[in-house]
Motif scaffolding. Structure first.
Motif, short mmCIF file in Angstrom:
data_model
loop_
_atom_site.label_atom_id
_atom_site.label_comp_id
_atom_site.label_asym_id
_atom_site.label_seq_id
_atom_site.Cartn_x
_atom_site.Cartn_y
_atom_site.Cartn_z
N ALA A 63 14.25 21.39 7.30
CA ALA A 63 14.79 20.14 6.75
C ALA A 63 13.69 19.22 6.23
O ALA A 63 13.80 18.63 5.14
N LYS A 64 12.63 19.07 6.99
CA LYS A 64 11.54 18.18 6.58
C LYS A 64 10.89 18.66 5.29
O LYS A 64 10.59 17.86 4.39
N GLU A 65 10.70 19.98 5.16
CA GLU A 65 10.08 20.54 3.95
C GLU A 65 11.00 20.36 2.74
O GLU A 65 10.52 20.07 1.63
N ILE A 66 12.30 20.54 2.95
CA ILE A 66 13.25 20.35 1.85
C ILE A 66 13.17 18.92 1.33
O ILE A 66 13.05 18.67 0.13
N LEU A 67 13.22 17.97 2.24
CA LEU A 67 13.21 16.57 1.85
C LEU A 67 11.91 16.19 1.17
O LEU A 67 11.89 15.38 0.23
N ALA A 68 10.81 16.77 1.61
CA ALA A 68 9.50 16.43 1.05
C ALA A 68 9.31 16.98 -0.35
O ALA A 68 8.57 16.39 -1.16
N ASN A 69 9.97 18.09 -0.67
CA ASN A 69 9.67 18.79 -1.93
C ASN A 69 10.77 18.71 -2.98
O ASN A 69 10.54 19.12 -4.13
N VAL A 70 11.93 18.20 -2.64
CA VAL A 70 13.01 18.13 -3.60
C VAL A 70 12.76 17.00 -4.60
O VAL A 70 12.14 15.98 -4.26
N GLU A 71 13.20 17.20 -5.82
CA GLU A 71 13.10 16.13 -6.82
C GLU A 71 14.06 15.00 -6.45
O GLU A 71 15.24 15.24 -6.19
N LYS A 72 13.54 13.80 -6.40
CA LYS A 72 14.34 12.65 -5.98
C LYS A 72 15.17 12.16 -7.16
O LYS A 72 14.65 11.53 -8.09
N THR A 73 16.43 12.46 -7.16
CA THR A 73 17.32 12.02 -8.22
C THR A 73 18.72 11.82 -7.66
O THR A 73 19.20 12.62 -6.84
N GLY A 74 19.38 10.76 -8.07
CA GLY A 74 20.72 10.47 -7.58
C GLY A 74 20.71 10.13 -6.10
O GLY A 74 19.69 9.76 -5.52
N ARG A 75 21.88 10.24 -5.47
CA ARG A 75 21.99 9.96 -4.03
C ARG A 75 21.92 11.27 -3.26
O ARG A 75 22.70 12.18 -3.50
N GLN A 76 20.98 11.36 -2.34
CA GLN A 76 20.74 12.58 -1.59
C GLN A 76 20.95 12.31 -0.10
O GLN A 76 20.25 11.48 0.48
N PHE A 77 21.92 13.01 0.48
CA PHE A 77 22.24 12.83 1.89
C PHE A 77 21.53 13.86 2.75
O PHE A 77 21.24 14.97 2.30
N VAL A 78 21.31 13.49 4.00
CA VAL A 78 20.98 14.48 5.03
C VAL A 78 21.93 14.24 6.20
O VAL A 78 22.28 13.10 6.50
N LEU A 79 22.35 15.31 6.83
CA LEU A 79 23.26 15.20 7.97
C LEU A 79 22.45 14.98 9.24
O LEU A 79 21.47 15.67 9.50
N THR A 80 22.89 14.01 10.05
CA THR A 80 22.17 13.66 11.28
C THR A 80 23.17 13.53 12.42
O THR A 80 23.99 12.62 12.43
N PRO A 81 23.13 14.42 13.41
CA PRO A 81 24.16 14.44 14.45
C PRO A 81 23.95 13.44 15.58
O PRO A 81 24.88 13.14 16.32
N ASN A 82 22.71 12.93 15.72
CA ASN A 82 22.43 12.10 16.88
C ASN A 82 21.20 11.23 16.61
O ASN A 82 20.63 11.26 15.51
N GLU A 83 20.79 10.50 17.64
CA GLU A 83 19.67 9.56 17.46
C GLU A 83 18.38 10.28 17.08
O GLU A 83 17.62 9.79 16.22
N LYS A 84 18.13 11.41 17.70
CA LYS A 84 16.91 12.16 17.37
C LYS A 84 16.93 12.60 15.91
O LYS A 84 15.92 12.48 15.20
N GLY A 85 18.07 13.12 15.48
CA GLY A 85 18.18 13.56 14.09
C GLY A 85 17.99 12.41 13.12
O GLY A 85 17.35 12.55 12.07
N ILE A 86 18.56 11.26 13.45
CA ILE A 86 18.41 10.08 12.61
C ILE A 86 16.94 9.67 12.52
O ILE A 86 16.43 9.39 11.42
N SER A 87 16.25 9.65 13.64
CA SER A 87 14.84 9.27 13.64
C SER A 87 14.00 10.22 12.79
O SER A 87 13.15 9.79 11.99
N LEU A 88 14.24 11.53 12.94
CA LEU A 88 13.49 12.52 12.17
C LEU A 88 13.77 12.37 10.67
O LEU A 88 12.85 12.48 9.85
N ALA A 89 15.02 12.12 10.33
CA ALA A 89 15.38 11.96 8.92
C ALA A 89 14.71 10.74 8.31
O ALA A 89 14.17 10.80 7.19
N LEU A 90 14.74 9.62 9.02
CA LEU A 90 14.10 8.41 8.51
C LEU A 90 12.59 8.59 8.39
O LEU A 90 11.98 8.14 7.41
N GLU A 91 11.99 9.24 9.36
CA GLU A 91 10.55 9.51 9.30
C GLU A 91 10.19 10.39 8.11
O GLU A 91 9.08 10.29 7.56
N SER A 92 11.14 11.22 7.70
CA SER A 92 10.91 12.12 6.57
C SER A 92 11.25 11.48 5.23
O SER A 92 11.16 12.13 4.19
#
Length: 299
Positions: A63-92
């Motif tokens: 997940a972290k590699e995908i977010l780091a390397n994808v072209e940023k265009t439009g609205r891009q979601f990531v699914l986060t099931p819990n607090e840990k997932g949310i923290s990792l997503a925001l950090e990424s």
């Protein structure tokens, strides 16, 4: 006369929902190529990946590699099931998050080992904090119509759950027929109710094509005022915790239907099918959707 919009938005969920259950690991490079192809086709909103435990969903370990390397265009979601997932997503660097909960207790417990009320209690402070920080929050409502363990779901329970999320300030509700049992009358009635009660929230319909009623349900939802639809290129995906949920509605088939009815999506159908052709060799089963078959026959 039918009441239909001039435009509709497709939220592409193939890179996450479509690939998460693949038996063989799809490489990060192949996922990024898939995402880039979907972007070239004109997809402006996409669910890229999920920050979940790789022990339970190994396909999303990058997940972290995908977010780091994808072209940023439009609205891009990531699914986060819990607090840990949310923290990792925001950090990424994620700017838009999706959370999820099932209306049905049985489904929710099978999915994340919590009752619906327990899930909501855990999500409330997280969502309120995310909104304070200006993060776009999409709430995914599973088993909104039927549950594989409990059967028909009372629409009042679905509406009540949606109301809680709206009260917390979520930006979007994605309401799902998780096992593909809804019929067009049920779809119209529920979405008409939701659009009436929550006119200021983005309302998205998410249909599975298990019983080949997804397109009919989408047409009924259009008449109820819905103009946003989750879809998965190639009809990939399903839910491992919902027996019988054998595939999402195929993006290419939805786009074809909408275009034939004069509803613009901004998506190039040939480029969309090209993206499907690029990911097909990397998935377990051949893609066999209507528009993709036509695309291959033209080659």
């Amino acid at each position: 006369m039918f009441s239909l919009p001039n435009k509709a938005t497709i939220i592409e969920v193939g890179p996450r929902d479509g690939l998460q259950n693949e038996g063989k690991i799809v490489s990060t490079e192949s996922k990024l190529e898939f995402i880039e192809g979907l972007q070239r086709a004109g997809i402006q909103e996409m669910e890229l990946t999920s920050f979940v435990s790789p022990k339970w969903v190994p396909q999303m370990a990058d997940a972290k590699e995908i977010l780091a390397n994808v072209e940023k265009t439009g609205r891009q979601f990531v699914l986060t099931p819990n607090e840990k997932g949310i923290s990792l997503a925001l950090e990424s660097g994620a700017k838009a998050l999706a959370v999820f909960v099932g209306v049905s207790d049985s489904f929710n417990k099978k999915n994340i080992n919590k009752s619906t009320s327990e899930s909501m209690a855990a999500l409330e402070p997280l969502i309120l904090k995310l909104k304070e920080e200006g993060i776009f929050v999409r709430a995914c409502i599973s088993t909104a119509f039927y549950c594989p363990f409990e059967g028909a779901v009372d629409p009042e329970k679905t509406v009540a759950l949606c109301r809680q999320f709206v009260d917390w300030g979520v930006d979007e509700l994605s309401v799902a027929d998780t096992i593909g049992m809804a019929n067009p009358v049920e779809s119209y009635e529920l979405f008409h109710r939701l659009k009436t009660e929550f006119p200021d929230v983005l309302m998205t319909a998410h249909f599975h094509d298990t019983r080949k009623m997804a397109l009919a349900n989408i047409f009924a939802s259009l008449q109820a005022g819905v103009d946003r639809f989750d879809a998965s290129a190639g009809g990939l995906g399903g839910c491992p915790f919902a027996p019988g949920a054998t595939g999402n509605a195929a993006t290419e088939d939805i786009v074809n239907m909408l275009h034939r009815m004069g509803i613009d999506t901004g998506i190039d159908l040939d480029l969309l099918c090209e993206a499907v052709a690029n990911i097909e060799p990397h998935v377990s089963n051949p893609v066999d959707t209507g528009m993709y078959r036509l695309y291959k026959n033209k080659k």
